[in-house]
Write an enzyme that holds these catalytic residues in place. Structure first.
Site, PDB file in Angstrom:
ATOM      1  N   HIS A 127     -22.698   1.685  38.241  1.00 41.13           N
ATOM      2  CA  HIS A 127     -21.864   3.106  37.763  1.00 41.13           C
ATOM      3  C   HIS A 127     -20.316   2.813  37.984  1.00 41.13           C
ATOM      4  CE1 HIS A 127     -21.616   6.522  35.514  1.00 41.13           C
ATOM      5  NE2 HIS A 127     -20.261   6.575  36.232  1.00 41.13           N
ATOM      6  N   GLU A 128     -19.969   2.951  39.223  1.00 42.37           N
ATOM      7  CA  GLU A 128     -18.676   2.580  39.715  1.00 42.37           C
ATOM      8  C   GLU A 128     -17.880   1.543  39.245  1.00 42.37           C
ATOM      9  OE1 GLU A 128     -17.161   5.486  40.163  1.00 42.37           O
ATOM     10  OE2 GLU A 128     -18.890   6.616  39.905  1.00 42.37           O
ATOM     11  N   HIS A 130     -16.600   1.323  35.880  1.00 43.94           N
ATOM     12  CA  HIS A 130     -15.271   1.937  35.731  1.00 43.94           C
ATOM     13  C   HIS A 130     -14.341   1.046  36.395  1.00 43.94           C
ATOM     14  CE1 HIS A 130     -16.666   5.657  34.605  1.00 43.94           C
ATOM     15  NE2 HIS A 130     -17.218   6.024  35.772  1.00 43.94           N
ATOM     16  N   ASP A 152     -17.185  12.017  34.154  1.00 46.99           N
ATOM     17  CA  ASP A 152     -16.899  10.892  32.975  1.00 46.99           C
ATOM     18  C   ASP A 152     -16.628  11.780  31.660  1.00 46.99           C
ATOM     19  OD1 ASP A 152     -16.887   9.108  34.937  1.00 46.99           O
ATOM     20  OD2 ASP A 152     -19.187   8.514  34.369  1.00 46.99           O
TER      21      ASP A 152
END
Length: 381
Positions: free
Chosen positions: A81-82, A85, A178
């Site tokens: 997930h990171e 980003h 987010d």
């Protein structure tokens, strides 16, 4: 603090906070408890071609295996997930210092905060998009795993459910999650950036209050911790953006002190104290044997080292940021805060032009506030 590097991806260090190392066994136990296995087995059987038997998964040491694999899988999912980003940030030319996995998830530390709303929107949405992709891949694994591997089916089915739930949760407009950043990006299309941040921060504070109330009513320490994280993050971000707006257009050259004095590293702390009193100065450049500047010593270093250091060399800060005169004052503030020092050296072509200390920073802020000199917001993040 208490972060341990485990690997790197695209040159980005990935670290694990000690809170996660402590929490992982607890999470494994929670996931592997009989009740949780039964609940998730019922959900997973809704989309798996080979129905699972909860009794088999709860037999012997299988719950510990299930819980351990699922817990590790969860934080691999958080790392991905990171990385979502980070991938989006790098596409916009924004560096990523590190990714840290901790008790409440993960944090991608960007080198700069983009202010164009389009950039912030896509960087914020890339994380949940990565989680949806992870859920899709895990679902594909569930479809092809043979019935003889029920533990594998359960773990990947659990990751499908968990990643989708976390995606929805992450998109709640609770800044600084987010969804809060997406909200700020959309607000910044028609509002000044600082105003959009304040609005998103207020919404985040309301969610924090809701999490706190639910945490108290359900006796959930994690919800209470999440409430503190959301409230603290929203407040901190709002203050940083206000500071950035206040200092917009101010550079290091505008505020640096040019009348710097030097002291040698072998000067005693007693002699330094005498010079500070006689000359009315609080900061000195420290030179080494070869005459080059090795660091900075200030009155704060003197106070911290009293009784522990006998010479300037023992007390001085050596990890001092070196910047140019064109560096924005807000970036100087961020560097000093990151390195936990109270000064920065301004250079040009290797020559020292001046020094910025917390005193110059405070003076600049007071002048900007009193003059009401808040520059028009830039279109960004």
């Amino acid at each position: 603090m208490w972060n341990y590097r485990i690997t790197s991806v695209w040159g980005i260090p990935i670290r694990i906070n000690v809170s996660l190392l402590v929490f992982l066994p607890v999470l494994a136990w929670l996931i592997g408890s009989g009740e949780q296995i039964t609940i998730y087995t019922g959900i997973i059987n809704g989309f798996t071609p080979s129905p699972l038997d909860a009794a088999d998964l709860r037999a012997g040491n299988t719950p510990w295996l299930v819980g351990s694999l699922a817990a590790v899988g969860l934080f691999v999912s958080v790392a991905l997930h990171e990385l979502g980003h980070s991938w989006a940030a790098r596409r916009y030319g924004i560096g990523v210092d590190s990714i840290t996995l901790w008790l409440l998830g993960g944090l991608a530390n960007l080198e700069t905060i983009p202010r164009e709303w389009q950039k912030e929107f896509w960087i914020a949405i890339a994380g949940p998009a990565a989680s949806v992709l992870v859920a899709a891949v895990a679902y594909g694994v569930v479809l092809v795993v043979p019935a003889s591997l029920p533990v594998v089916t359960f773990v990947f089915g659990w990751l499908v459910v968990t990643n989708l739930v976390l995606t929805v949760f992450n998109l709640l407009p609770a800044f600084p999650m987010d969804g809060g950043r997406v909200l700020r990006a959309l607000l910044a299309r028609s509002q000044p950036y600082a105003t959009a941040t304040r609005t998103a921060a207020r919404v985040g504070a309301l969610f924090a209050l809701g999490f706190a109330i639910l945490g108290v009513l359900s006796f959930s320490p994690l919800l209470l911790l999440l409430a503190l994280f959301v409230y603290g993050g929203a407040t901190s971000e709002s203050r940083l953006v206000a500071l950035d707006t206040l200092l917009d257009g101010v550079t290091a050259a505008d505020v640096m002190a040019t009348d710097t004095e030097r002291v040698t590293g072998d000067t005693t702390m007693a002699d330094l104290a005498t010079r500070m009193v006689e000359e009315g100065r609080t900061t000195y450049l420290v030179t080494g044997d070869d005459g080059t500047v090795a660091g900075i010593v200030s009155v704060d270093d003197f106070k911290r080292s009293r009784g522990k250091a006998t010479s300037v060399e023992e007390a001085m800060d050596t990890n001092v940021p070196r910047i140019t005169g064109e560096t924005s004052l807000f970036d100087v503030y961020a560097l000093m805060n990151r390195d936990r020092v109270n000064a920065a050296i301004v250079e040009a072509d290797g020559d020292i032009q001046g020094v910025i200390t917390s005193t110059e920073m405070t003076t600049a802020l007071q002048i900007r506030r009193e003059a009401g000199s808040v520059a028009p917001p830039r279109t960004a993040m």
